[in-house]
Structures are given as structure tokens and as C-alpha cells.
Design a protein around this motif. Structure first.
Motif, PDB file in Angstrom:
ATOM      1  N   TYR A 112       0.918  -1.131   0.205  1.00  0.00           N
ATOM      2  CA  TYR A 112      -0.045   0.140   0.018  1.00  0.00           C
ATOM      3  C   TYR A 112       0.946   1.163  -0.121  1.00  0.00           C
ATOM      4  CZ  TYR A 112      -4.240  -2.853   1.172  1.00  0.00           C
ATOM      5  OH  TYR A 112      -5.215  -3.760   1.109  1.00  0.00           O
ATOM      6  N   ALA A 113       1.911   1.445   0.712  1.00  0.00           N
ATOM      7  CA  ALA A 113       2.772   2.533   0.686  1.00  0.00           C
ATOM      8  C   ALA A 113       3.547   2.643  -0.597  1.00  0.00           C
ATOM      9  CB  ALA A 113       3.955   2.246   1.896  1.00  0.00           C
ATOM     10  N   ARG A 114       4.008   1.392  -1.093  1.00  0.00           N
ATOM     11  CA  ARG A 114       4.731   1.589  -2.645  1.00  0.00           C
ATOM     12  C   ARG A 114       3.483   2.163  -3.324  1.00  0.00           C
ATOM     13  NH1 ARG A 114       8.123  -4.163  -2.536  1.00  0.00           N
ATOM     14  NH2 ARG A 114       9.702  -3.276  -1.077  1.00  0.00           N
ATOM     15  N   ALA A 115       2.506   1.789  -3.401  1.00  0.00           N
ATOM     16  CA  ALA A 115       1.458   2.408  -4.211  1.00  0.00           C
ATOM     17  C   ALA A 115       0.839   3.915  -3.899  1.00  0.00           C
ATOM     18  CB  ALA A 115       0.229   1.247  -4.470  1.00  0.00           C
ATOM     19  N   LYS A 116       1.474   4.382  -3.252  1.00  0.00           N
ATOM     20  CA  LYS A 116       0.904   5.792  -2.614  1.00  0.00           C
ATOM     21  C   LYS A 116      -0.430   5.838  -2.112  1.00  0.00           C
ATOM     22  CE  LYS A 116       4.663   7.899  -5.352  1.00  0.00           C
ATOM     23  NZ  LYS A 116       5.417   6.672  -5.725  1.00  0.00           N
ATOM     24  N   ILE A 117      -0.720   4.953  -1.363  1.00  0.00           N
ATOM     25  CA  ILE A 117      -2.198   5.044  -0.602  1.00  0.00           C
ATOM     26  C   ILE A 117      -1.753   5.989   0.587  1.00  0.00           C
ATOM     27  CG2 ILE A 117      -3.854   3.926   0.701  1.00  0.00           C
ATOM     28  CD1 ILE A 117      -3.553   1.582  -1.206  1.00  0.00           C
ATOM     29  N   PRO A 118      -2.192   7.185   0.815  1.00  0.00           N
ATOM     30  CA  PRO A 118      -1.857   8.277   1.943  1.00  0.00           C
ATOM     31  C   PRO A 118      -1.965   7.725   3.289  1.00  0.00           C
ATOM     32  CG  PRO A 118      -3.295   9.152   0.226  1.00  0.00           C
ATOM     33  CD  PRO A 118      -3.506   7.671  -0.138  1.00  0.00           C
TER      34      PRO A 118
ATOM     35  N   LEU B  67       1.320   7.959   5.081  1.00  0.00           N
ATOM     36  CA  LEU B  67       2.279   8.001   4.145  1.00  0.00           C
ATOM     37  C   LEU B  67       3.445   9.285   4.342  1.00  0.00           C
ATOM     38  CD1 LEU B  67       3.367   6.148   1.648  1.00  0.00           C
ATOM     39  CD2 LEU B  67       2.552   7.709   0.348  1.00  0.00           C
ATOM     40  N   GLU B  68       4.582   8.831   4.349  1.00  0.00           N
ATOM     41  CA  GLU B  68       5.646   9.785   4.562  1.00  0.00           C
ATOM     42  C   GLU B  68       6.263  10.024   3.164  1.00  0.00           C
ATOM     43  OE1 GLU B  68       8.996  11.085   4.692  1.00  0.00           O
ATOM     44  OE2 GLU B  68       8.132  12.683   5.880  1.00  0.00           O
ATOM     45  N   PRO B  69       5.915  11.193   2.666  1.00  0.00           N
ATOM     46  CA  PRO B  69       6.397  11.553   1.315  1.00  0.00           C
ATOM     47  C   PRO B  69       7.724  11.256   0.883  1.00  0.00           C
ATOM     48  CG  PRO B  69       5.440  13.629   2.130  1.00  0.00           C
ATOM     49  CD  PRO B  69       5.180  12.461   3.154  1.00  0.00           C
ATOM     50  N   THR B  70       8.641  11.783   1.816  1.00  0.00           N
ATOM     51  CA  THR B  70      10.069  11.785   1.455  1.00  0.00           C
ATOM     52  C   THR B  70      10.686  10.298   1.351  1.00  0.00           C
ATOM     53  OG1 THR B  70      10.884  12.129   3.807  1.00  0.00           O
ATOM     54  CG2 THR B  70      10.488  14.205   2.417  1.00  0.00           C
ATOM     55  N   THR B  71       9.992   9.396   2.384  1.00  0.00           N
ATOM     56  CA  THR B  71      10.628   7.979   2.231  1.00  0.00           C
ATOM     57  C   THR B  71       9.690   7.257   1.652  1.00  0.00           C
ATOM     58  OG1 THR B  71       9.511   7.627   4.298  1.00  0.00           O
ATOM     59  CG2 THR B  71      11.716   8.395   4.603  1.00  0.00           C
ATOM     60  N   GLY B  72       8.334   7.454   1.424  1.00  0.00           N
ATOM     61  CA  GLY B  72       7.463   6.566   0.574  1.00  0.00           C
ATOM     62  C   GLY B  72       7.153   5.445   1.648  1.00  0.00           C
TER      63      GLY B  72
END
Length: 200
Positions: free
Chosen positions: A135-141, A160-165
Motif C-alpha cells: 500500500y505504501a509503495r502504491a502511495k495510498i496516503p 504515508l511519509e512522502p520523502t521516504t515513501g
């Protein structure tokens, strides 16, 4: 003299080389309800516990009543992450514009704003390890994991932490869950327990 019947041939689908794809999930006949696709493999869901069923109903109902009009809340519906991954969150919040017609069977992952998983004994590793990474790799917030603590709900919330993904914990909630994202919620988690007590 009667002849013993032959053992029936197994009817499980045999995976193609490279595994199943997201599109196959709509084409394979006789799959059990709520079959997921994880890393090209079919995952069959065990029968639900009473806690699981009540928790899913609680979050679906509560989130639907609180969500802004441009969001839709759906329970037990698959999302397309990639060719080999089509998981089915217990509750998913998506942008309303992707809810296209009554016959659709999945949502694009980029439209998902929140995935909620209620942990069952057979899904612990998937809900705690496999799915959060995907889910994180898919950018689900936002991702919420609901645990059963002796019949009471404990919600582990992640953003989701945008700088680390990757996901970072934003709290563990028991009895009451109050958050401002992805939209304001103030949930009385004891209602899951209260319904359980009233049914005894």
C-alpha cells in the motif's frame, strides 16, 4: 458387485507460468468470495470471526456517514496495485469519481485515500507486513490496521511519509479515535464491544 467411485479430480485452478494477473481475477470461474491476488498468487479468505464482521461493518458505516461527498466508502472491494497484486481491503475510501457503474469489480489504486484492514488469525502476516508495504509503495496516503485485543478494537493508524515513501505511525487508538485526516473523524470504538455485549 459395485465399483468404488473414482476420486474426483481437484478443481483448483492451476496458475500459469509467472502467476495470475489482476485481470485473471475477473475471469477465473468458481473462485471463493473475497479472493485476493498477492504477488501473482490467489489468496482464499477464511471464514470471518464475529469480531471481524462487526468491526468491518462499524468502520464502513461510520466512515460513510462522515466522509465528504467527493469520497465513497466501500467494504471488501479489490484495488488494482499492479499486474500481480489486487488485494481486497476490508474497507476502502476512494474518490467518488472512480465509482463508475454497478458492474465494476475494482478500483484504481491511485484513487484510494484510505485502506482499512481488520486482522484475522489467518491474515496477521499479510495485514501487518505484506499489505502495508504494498500500500505504501502504491502511495495510498492512509492505512489503518484494526486489531482484536480480547474483544476490544485497537486501531493502528499510519500515514504515508512522502520523502521516504513508507508509512509512519500516527497513533494507536483504543476506546476513542479522533483524527483530522483523511477527513475529520471522531469514533467511539467501544461501540464494537457494546454491540457484542448486547448480542449475548
Amino acid at each position: 458387485m459395485s465399483v468404488a467411485p473414482k476420486a474426483s479430480e481437484p478443481t483448483w485452478p492451476i496458475p500459469p507460468e509467472g502467476g495470475w494477473t489482476a485481470d485473471d481475477l475477473d475471469e477465473l470461474p468458481n473462485l471463493p468470495p473475497h479472493t485476493e491476488l498477492i504477488d501473482g498468487s490467489l489468496v482464499f479468505v477464511s471464514p470471518q470471526t464475529l469480531f471481524h464482521s462487526r468491526a468491518v461493518s462499524f468502520f464502513a458505516w461510520q466512515l460513510q456517514s462522515l466522509a465528504p461527498q467527493d469520497f465513497e466508502v466501500i467494504r471488501e472491494f479489490t484495488i488494482d496495485i499492479d499486474r500481480q497484486n489486487r488485494p481486497e481491503p476490508d474497507v476502502v475510501v476512494v474518490r467518488e469519481d472512480v465509482v463508475e457503474d454497478p458492474e465494476q469489480t475494482r478500483f484504481p489504486v491511485e484513487a484510494v485515500v484510505l485502506a482499512v484492514e481488520v486482522v484475522s488469525p489467518d491474515s496477521e502476516a499479510r495485514d501487518r507486513e505484506t499489505k502495508p508495504i504494498k500500500y505504501a509503495r502504491a502511495k495510498i496516503p492512509h492505512y489503518w490496521r484494526v486489531e482484536n485485543e480480547k474483544g476490544l478494537a485497537a486501531v493502528h493508524a499510519f500515514e504515508l511519509e512522502p520523502t521516504t515513501g513508507t508509512y509512519t505511525s500516527v497513533g494507536i487508538f483504543r476506546e476513542r479515535m479522533k483524527m483530522s485526516v483523511p477527513f475529520p473523524v471522531d469514533l467511539d470504538l467501544t461501540k464494537i464491544r457494546a454491540r457484542r455485549e448486547e448480542s449475548q
